[in-house]
Design an enzyme around this catalytic site. Structure first.
Site, PDB file in Angstrom:
ATOM      1  N   ARG A  44       0.852  -1.189   0.000  1.00 16.11           N
ATOM      2  CA  ARG A  44       0.000   0.000   0.000  1.00 16.11           C
ATOM      3  C   ARG A  44       0.883   1.232   0.000  1.00 16.11           C
ATOM      4  NH1 ARG A  44       2.382   2.022   3.612  1.00 16.11           N
ATOM      5  NH2 ARG A  44       0.773   3.596   3.811  1.00 16.11           N
ATOM      6  N   GLY A  45       0.226   2.396  -0.194  1.00 15.95           N
ATOM      7  CA  GLY A  45       0.981   3.639  -0.376  1.00 15.95           C
ATOM      8  C   GLY A  45       1.063   3.905  -1.874  1.00 15.95           C
ATOM      9  N   GLN A 180      -1.853   2.594  10.456  1.00 17.44           N
ATOM     10  CA  GLN A 180      -0.558   2.722   9.764  1.00 17.44           C
ATOM     11  C   GLN A 180       0.462   3.490  10.596  1.00 17.44           C
ATOM     12  OE1 GLN A 180      -3.518   3.045   8.171  1.00 17.44           O
ATOM     13  NE2 GLN A 180      -3.374   2.606   5.994  1.00 17.44           N
ATOM     14  N   ASP A 212      -1.879  10.781  -2.266  1.00 19.94           N
ATOM     15  CA  ASP A 212      -2.280   9.737  -3.212  1.00 19.94           C
ATOM     16  C   ASP A 212      -2.632  10.294  -4.586  1.00 19.94           C
ATOM     17  OD1 ASP A 212      -2.815   8.415  -0.429  1.00 19.94           O
ATOM     18  OD2 ASP A 212      -2.687   6.816  -1.922  1.00 19.94           O
ATOM     19  N   LYS A 223      -4.604   9.808   3.062  1.00 18.31           N
ATOM     20  CA  LYS A 223      -5.296   8.969   4.047  1.00 18.31           C
ATOM     21  C   LYS A 223      -6.308   9.769   4.855  1.00 18.31           C
ATOM     22  CE  LYS A 223      -5.092   5.473   4.584  1.00 18.31           C
ATOM     23  NZ  LYS A 223      -6.092   4.560   3.991  1.00 18.31           N
TER      24      LYS A 223
HETATM   25  O1  MRU Z   1      -4.485   3.308   2.284  1.00 23.54           O
HETATM   26  P1  MRU Z   1      -2.986   3.472   2.195  1.00 23.54           P
HETATM   27  O2  MRU Z   1      -2.230   2.937   3.366  1.00 23.54           O
HETATM   28  O3  MRU Z   1      -2.457   2.973   0.855  1.00 23.54           O
HETATM   29  O4  MRU Z   1      -2.805   5.036   2.195  1.00 23.54           O
HETATM   30  C1  MRU Z   1      -1.520   5.573   2.085  1.00 23.54           C
HETATM   31  C2  MRU Z   1      -1.482   7.033   2.177  1.00 23.54           C
HETATM   32  O5  MRU Z   1      -2.481   7.721   2.258  1.00 23.54           O
HETATM   33  C3  MRU Z   1      -0.132   7.653   2.044  1.00 23.54           C
HETATM   34  O6  MRU Z   1      -0.003   8.773   2.846  1.00 23.54           O
HETATM   35  C4  MRU Z   1       0.041   8.052   0.570  1.00 23.54           C
HETATM   36  O7  MRU Z   1      -0.164   6.931  -0.261  1.00 23.54           O
HETATM   37  C5  MRU Z   1       1.375   8.605   0.292  1.00 23.54           C
HETATM   38  S1  MRU Z   1       2.568   7.326   0.377  1.00 23.54           S
HETATM   39  C6  MRU Z   1       4.073   7.897  -0.020  1.00 23.54           C
END
Ligand code: MRU
Length: 324
Positions: A44-45, A180, A212, A223
């Site tokens: 994820r990320g 997270q 994202d 997030k």
């Molecule tokens: O749902 P996730 O854990 O994939 O969300 C991740 C985030 O919101 C991060 O802050 C975002 O992807 C930036 S990661 C460098």
């Protein structure tokens, strides 16, 4: 620290659902389970999802399977992080150029991976400049090595500032339901000997988060809970920065209202991640994974090409006009 490896035509993903207690690397030789791994957040990320999808596309090429179908399956895994679509489109362009041959595609996926790490390091160098001495920094969710090809966006800024001796404490606030902050961000920081505290109450000098998808005017999805951090930072006069590579910017969207927001299974909040139920069965759940923060709340946008300042419509566009 890293979460994605390519070895001997096999993709390995560090199972982030098992962290911080267990470190398990899962092998993939078929693209379909990689789409599931993205959906279930084994990986994820935003940038990490893009890198994983690029390698998964190579798995389809190696197996002589339909690349259009692979692209479609992978693209359907999660809707918000634009890096996923950006990486798949780049792989598709390469496939057209090389007739779908596996080796050039693998080289392209490796390039996407390596460039992501380089962009994070460049972001770190630019972002560290805005971090004051003895800083107490707040970050939200995990935007670290685990969420990228390596090093991290928001945590890249924090890592670089720490290397420069500027960081007194990093406050990792929490993101429900996957936690997270505790499971991933605090784990990364502690592994790198960067002082970390799970957020309860503390004085903050600066906030830095990941992203994202960012629209042309600087509005951005990250997030769920990021918007509240931004509003609070604004109210208290704390500079709020967002760190992202250009691959996370979607200039086709004029503002944040067009960003698709993933809605996940409500069971994640009630039971899925915990050993005992966290709510009564009859409680309804609304579980959007992201929220959108207004560009007016941002002090600066840290990218691999430098820091964008308002007006963002102009400074973000300039990133793409600049051929560097
Ligand atoms: O749902 P996730 O854990 O994939 O969300 C991740 C985030 O919101 C991060 O802050 C975002 O992807 C930036 S990661 C460098």
């Amino acid at each position: 620290m890293d979460a994605i490896r390519w070895e001997g035509n096999t993709l390995y993903l560090l199972d982030q659902t098992k962290l911080p207690v267990t470190e398990v690397w899962l092998p993939y030789t078929d693209y379909r389970p990689v789409a599931d791994a993205i959906r279930t957040m084994v990986v994820r990320g935003a940038p990490a999802i893009g890198v994983a999808a690029a390698y998964a596309y190579c798995l389809a090429a190696l197996a002589g399977e339909g690349l259009d179908e692979a692209k479609e399956t992978l693209a359907a895994s999660r809707p918000t992080a634009v890096n996923l679509f950006w990486a798949l489109e780049r792989m598709e362009r390469k496939a057209k150029e090389c007739g779908g041959a596996a080796e050039p595609l693998i080289a392209e996926a490796k390039a996407i991976h390596a460039e992501d790490v380089a962009m994070c390091r460049a972001m770190g160098a630019h972002g560290a400049a805005v971090v004051p001495e003895h800083a107490r920094i707040l970050t939200h969710c995990n935007a670290g090595a685990l969420a990228t090809g390596g090093y991290g966006t928001a945590l890249g800024v924090i890592r670089a500032a720490h290397e420069a001796g500027k960081v007194n404490m990093v406050y990792c606030d929490e993101t429900r339901p996957l936690l997270q902050g505790a499971r991933l961000t605090a784990y990364e920081l502690v592994s790198d000997h960067i002082p970390a505290t799970l957020m309860a109450k503390g004085k903050i000098d600066l906030a830095v988060v990941g992203c994202d998808r960012m629209a042309a005017n600087g509005d951005f999805a990250n997030k769920i809970g990021t918007y509240s951090v931004a509003v609070n930072a604004h109210y208290h006069g704390i500079p709020f920065y967002v760190a992202l590579p250009c691959s996370t910017i979607d200039l086709s969207l004029a503002d944040g209202s067009g960003i698709p927001i993933e809605e996940r299974d409500g069971e994640e909040i009630k039971t899925m991640w915990y050993e005992k139920p966290m709510a009564l069965p009859e409680v309804k759940c609304y579980n959007p994974a992201f929220d959108v923060t207004d560009h007016e709340l941002i002090a600066g946008i840290v990218t691999e090409k430098g820091i964008c300042r308002p007006p963002y419509t102009k400074s973000l566009k300039a990133l793409f006009d600049d051929k560097k």
